[in-house]
Write an enzyme that holds these catalytic residues in place. Sequence first.
Site, PDB file in Angstrom:
ATOM      1  N   LYS A  57       0.811  -1.336   0.085  1.00 33.20           N
ATOM      2  CA  LYS A  57       0.122  -0.074  -0.107  1.00 33.20           C
ATOM      3  C   LYS A  57       0.981   1.308  -0.035  1.00 33.20           C
ATOM      4  O   LYS A  57       1.828   1.402   0.945  1.00 33.20           O
ATOM      5  CB  LYS A  57      -1.055  -0.010   1.162  1.00 33.20           C
ATOM      6  CG  LYS A  57      -1.825  -1.199   1.299  1.00 33.20           C
ATOM      7  CD  LYS A  57      -2.806  -0.739   0.052  1.00 33.20           C
ATOM      8  CE  LYS A  57      -4.208  -1.976   0.106  1.00 33.20           C
ATOM      9  NZ  LYS A  57      -5.106  -1.759  -0.803  1.00 33.20           N
ATOM     10  N   LYS A  94     -13.450  -7.353  -7.848  1.00 28.98           N
ATOM     11  CA  LYS A  94     -13.741  -7.658  -6.491  1.00 28.98           C
ATOM     12  C   LYS A  94     -15.399  -7.905  -6.466  1.00 28.98           C
ATOM     13  O   LYS A  94     -16.037  -7.075  -6.985  1.00 28.98           O
ATOM     14  CB  LYS A  94     -13.608  -6.390  -5.761  1.00 28.98           C
ATOM     15  CG  LYS A  94     -11.848  -6.275  -5.474  1.00 28.98           C
ATOM     16  CD  LYS A  94     -11.530  -5.131  -4.829  1.00 28.98           C
ATOM     17  CE  LYS A  94     -10.227  -4.859  -4.430  1.00 28.98           C
ATOM     18  NZ  LYS A  94      -9.910  -3.503  -3.649  1.00 28.98           N
TER      19      LYS A  94
END
Length: 327
Positions: free
Chosen positions: A150, A246
């Site tokens: 991240k 997703k």
Amino acid sequence: MPRQLHAKIDSFPLTRAFTISRGAKTSAEVVTCTISDNGVSGHGECVPYARYGETVEGVMEAIKAFNDAIASGMSREELQSAMAAGAARNAIDCALWDLEAKLSGTRVSTTACRILPRPVPTAVTISLGEPADMADQARAHTSQKLLKVKVGTSDDRARMHAVASAAPDAEIILDANEGWDESNIREHLLLAAELHIGLIEQPMPAGKDEILAHIPHPVPICADESVHTLADLESLSDRYDAINIKLDKTGGLTEALRMRDRARELGFGVMIGCMVGSSLAMAPAVLLAQDADWVDLDGPLLLARDRSPGLVYTGSLVSPPSAELWG
């Protein structure tokens, strides 16, 4: 007796704070949907996501609004047009898949998978933090073959160097979560190429990513927040090399399977990703991920406790779900 739909809120504490460019969380708040028919129950889990205007309470209301439709026998196909894509539809869609499998005695994998399902390698996520902390996280996962890192600040150079140095043998995906802009993207892309980064996920804000059509991609770029359903794909072909599917974005496995197939036809690479949820949320995605280029389904590994039974993680691999878990 008609089918019955139930929804409840479950909370799973995380082992440590999970931080991305938009903020941090210490628990996973999920909605669990159960559809029962003649003593048999199918289950699905979704993760409401504030980035898309969702709340746990709103998703609960959206699911419960379909009580009568489910009781009347609404099919998965009918659900696709009756309900908007998103977390609520995902929970109902996956619960219907699970129920159908249990009622028929046929595993979901026979429909969803082109090949016999097998363990697949999944990324492990390195949370956003100071460079030294991120390097420590990377060193804690030296056995992993794929790390999802991240980033997403105005200057991620030190973070990129730190993680690449700490995990020289791992393939690295950088996930900027819309955190870069026109002032820094070129510099970050060039450094990523120099560090042999494998993929960069959603560097620019959704709707403000036109620059990606006009600058070189020394590292492949993957859409996440910019892509939700099948209808989004063709408009992204000039700016992205891959897409992240997703289930909480597509609104369930039914749409996700169509999206995967169309993405391949259009030449996109395919990542199967997740929100932070339990093994019940990941289970259908593991089947979807059987022929993906990148798999990022480590949500349960971030939890202090998971559902039981849960998915089995062995080293870098996550195994298909047991029938007791889902599908």
